[in-house]
Scaffold this motif. Structure first.
Motif, short mmCIF file in Angstrom:
data_model
loop_
_atom_site.label_atom_id
_atom_site.label_comp_id
_atom_site.label_asym_id
_atom_site.label_seq_id
_atom_site.Cartn_x
_atom_site.Cartn_y
_atom_site.Cartn_z
N GLU A 104 0.82 -1.17 -0.05
CA GLU A 104 0.11 -0.03 -0.01
C GLU A 104 0.88 1.20 0.24
OE1 GLU A 104 -2.80 -0.30 3.10
OE2 GLU A 104 -4.08 -1.44 1.68
N THR A 136 -9.12 4.74 -0.08
CA THR A 136 -9.00 3.54 0.39
C THR A 136 -8.05 3.15 1.17
OG1 THR A 136 -10.17 2.76 -1.61
CG2 THR A 136 -9.35 1.06 -0.19
N HIS A 140 -7.61 1.86 5.24
CA HIS A 140 -6.86 0.71 5.63
C HIS A 140 -5.69 1.01 6.75
CE1 HIS A 140 -7.80 -1.60 1.74
NE2 HIS A 140 -8.91 -1.31 2.27
N GLN A 141 -5.09 2.12 6.63
CA GLN A 141 -4.18 2.31 7.71
C GLN A 141 -4.84 3.28 8.69
OE1 GLN A 141 -1.11 1.41 7.15
NE2 GLN A 141 -1.73 0.45 5.31
N GLU A 329 -3.43 -9.09 7.42
CA GLU A 329 -3.47 -7.88 8.08
C GLU A 329 -2.19 -8.13 9.10
OE1 GLU A 329 -5.04 -5.08 8.01
OE2 GLU A 329 -6.23 -5.46 6.37
#
Length: 615
Positions: A104, A136, A140-141, A329
């Motif tokens: 990412e 997005t 996620h972060q 994850e």
């Protein structure tokens, strides 16, 4: 003997199918590479990649070959200053880095480059999609503020473009509703409606926009008539929707059909997604959501058997997705941490080489300075070594928790699904098992949330964003969420905090704190017990107490309460399971927001958690 031959035949057939599929995959990418390298000019090679199919399953199965082709084409486009092609290639490479390679940070960097080019070229269609991708990654972060910033940017670019793109509106509406920001959700939904009305948008886009309005308006008691008007408009448009192009759109249309009460239509649209195959992880999420839509729709139609069957399919897919997410994850965080460690080590090596090279030219002049530099360098290496040791210890603890506490409930889910598939259950047992599946999934989901939140906090990713908000309202949301669990054990939840009490802290952190404390209290309180939340204050601080009439703790258990370890996970009064991470996470989040937490407990009497937050 005949059975053995049949089994061997099935195995050979499956192997042949797999080999044929792999050959087809290779042939598609190889064919594209052959066309690319056989093109005589750079312009022709760029055109080959512009005409290539995008984001097909084969790219996600084998990302390296297509990434190499895109990288070569990007270099050629930069050499020709072909900005349109540069934008296209950067977006496609970023998408593959994000969803296939799972890098990412690299995807975000590529999106940033693409946004600069697209903004200069006034390519607003690309700008909107790029900002959506950056939002997005921010989500996620766990960077909520940045997520909202990029989503609003995406909306601004969308409203300048000629192509209808509803994704940022939908996401903003969903996030606002999740945080109970009804006015913000209504404002963005009105903006979406105006957007499609001012363009020659398709029937599908208008149905979605009106559906978003209805979903928000029905949550406002004073706007019931207006909500009904939008419901009727949406139903009329939905009946004219014929073809839906993408996986996301199928899920969106099916969800809107369900929201407005068109249950048979919801089942029809949601079922179409299963006629299409894909290895993309995002599509798995779309299919899971469609199973829930179908199950809920059949439930509303009174067809309980079909509802249960689709819920079972959702559960099977969710178990697989959950296992992937656990690996993805936790692996993503560890890989990133180890990458940072390797970068530090390389930087140290470079610094050493530079230091000794300079020292060889001026050994006499820098002899005194050398001693000082060695001391500073030694301390720096010791500090970095200590940090890396702590990071490895954190990683080991995380994997210990995952292997010990999360695999067991996932295994139980798989066993229940296997029993159902074998037909070993009666109808009553099947219904009971389906209910148990839901409970198991909720428990695993709670444990996984705690593991992920804690691992993010250990890597410095859960930084507080304080703001003033109503403590009563924030806790009431968690009480509403946990009321079914309390009702199941006949436990009274009593909130004694005035609505006028406001605290200055991160609202998401406070929600996690009280959700874990309440879950913990319910877990260790016997049937017919009670849990009280009370508050008092002085000039500088708010003091909140969470008191239960549960089984309590011994002095030895109290000393280990906020320490990470398998021995700290106990079963509740109804055999509820946990990871032992909840209270560790609570303490870290309370202290991150400038507060403190104390606890008193007596066996068979109850436990009292006392929290202090600054005003």
């Amino acid at each position: 003997m005949s059975r053995i031959l049949v089994v061997l035949g099935v195995i050979l057939s499956a192997l042949s199918s797999i080999q044929a599929q792999q050959k087809a995959t290779a042939s598609k990418i190889d064919s594209l590479a052959k066309h690319f390298y056989s093109a005589k000019t750079n312009a022709a090679k760029i055109q080959v990649m512009l005409n290539a199919p995008t984001r097909i399953d084969e790219y996600f199965e084998k990302p390296d070959p297509i990434l190499n082709l895109y990288q070569n084409a990007l270099s050629m486009a930069k050499g020709r200053d072909d900005r349109r092609s540069i934008i296209t290639f950067l977006i496609e490479i970023a998408h593959l880095q994000m969803y296939a390679v799972l890098d990412e940070p690299q995807a975000f960097s590529l999106y940033s480059q693409a946004l600069k080019y697209a903004d200069e070229e006034k390519d607003f269609d690309s700008c909107a999609q790029i900002c959506k991708g950056m939002a997005t990654i921010s989500e996620h972060q766990n960077f909520k503020a940045e997520m909202y910033q990029y989503l609003l940017k995406s909306v601004e670019y969308t409203e300048k473009s000629k192509t209808v793109f509803l994704n940022p509106y939908k996401w903003l509406k969903y996030m606002y509703l999740q945080e109970n920001r009804i006015e913000d959700a209504l404002r963005i939904s009105k903006r979406c409606e105006k957007y499609v009305s001012e363009r020659s948008a398709s029937v599908q886009s208008k149905a979605l926009a009106y559906g978003y309005m209805y979903e928000v308006l029905k949550k406002i008691p004073s706007k019931k008539e207006e909500a009904e008007t939008y419901r009727k408009k949406t139903v009329t448009l939905l009946k004219n929707v014929k073809e839906v192009s993408t996986f996301n759109n199928l899920e969106d249309i099916a969800t809107v059909c369900y929201e407005v009460g068109q249950y048979e239509l919801a089942i029809e649209f949601a079922s179409r997604i299963f006629k299409r195959s894909s290895v993309n992880k995002q599509v798995m999420v779309n299919k899971m959501l469609c199973y829930t839509v179908i199950s809920n729709a059949y439930e509303r139609l009174g067809q309980h058997q079909k509802s249960a069957e689709n819920y079972k399919r959702y559960s099977e897919l969710y178990v697989k997705y959950l296992q992937d997410v656990m690996n993805l994850e936790s692996g993503r965080k560890v890989i990133r941490a180890e990458g940072e460690r390797n970068l530090l080590m390389k930087q140290n090596e470079v610094e050493k080489e530079r230091f000794y090279r300079n020292l060889s030219f001026a050994i006499t002049a820098f002899v005194l300075l050398l001693g000082g530099v060695i001391v500073v360098f030694y301390k720096r290496e010791q500090r970095q070594k200590q940090e890396l040791t702590q990071l490895n210890a954190t990683k080991d603890k995380l994997f210990a928790i995952l292997s010990h506490d999360l695999r067991s409930p996932v295994g139980a889910l798989e066993n229940n699904v296997m029993l159902t598939n074998w037909g070993a259950l009666t109808q009553d047992e099947f219904v009971e098992t389906t209910q148990n599946l839901g409970q198991e999934i909720r428990q695993v989901r709670t444990m996984l949330d705690n593991v992920l939140h804690w691992s993010i906090s250990q890597l410095g990713g859960m930084k507080p964003h304080p703001k003033r908000f109503s403590l009563n309202e924030a806790i009431q949301e968690q009480l509403t969420l946990l009321q079914p669990a309390a009702d199941a054990k006949n436990i009274a939840l009593r909130l004694q905090i005035k609505e006028s009490v406001f605290v200055n802290a991160d609202k998401n952190h406070v929600a996690i704190i009280f959700r874990n404390l309440l879950q913990n209290a319910i877990k260790f309180t016997r049937s017919a017990g009670a849990i009280d939340l009370v508050q008092h204050e002085d000039n500088a601080f708010h003091y909140i107490q969470v008191k239960d009439t549960g089984i309590g703790m011994s002095p030895q258990q109290l000393t280990q309460l906020f320490q990470l370890g398998e021995q700290n996970s106990r079963q509740g009064t109804a055999a509820e399971k946990g990871t032992g991470l909840g209270l560790v996470l609570v303490k870290e989040l309370v202290e991150a927001n400038g507060g403190s937490i104390d606890v008193t407990s007596h066996p068979d009497v109850g436990t009292n958690f006392s929290l202090r937050f600054p005003k």
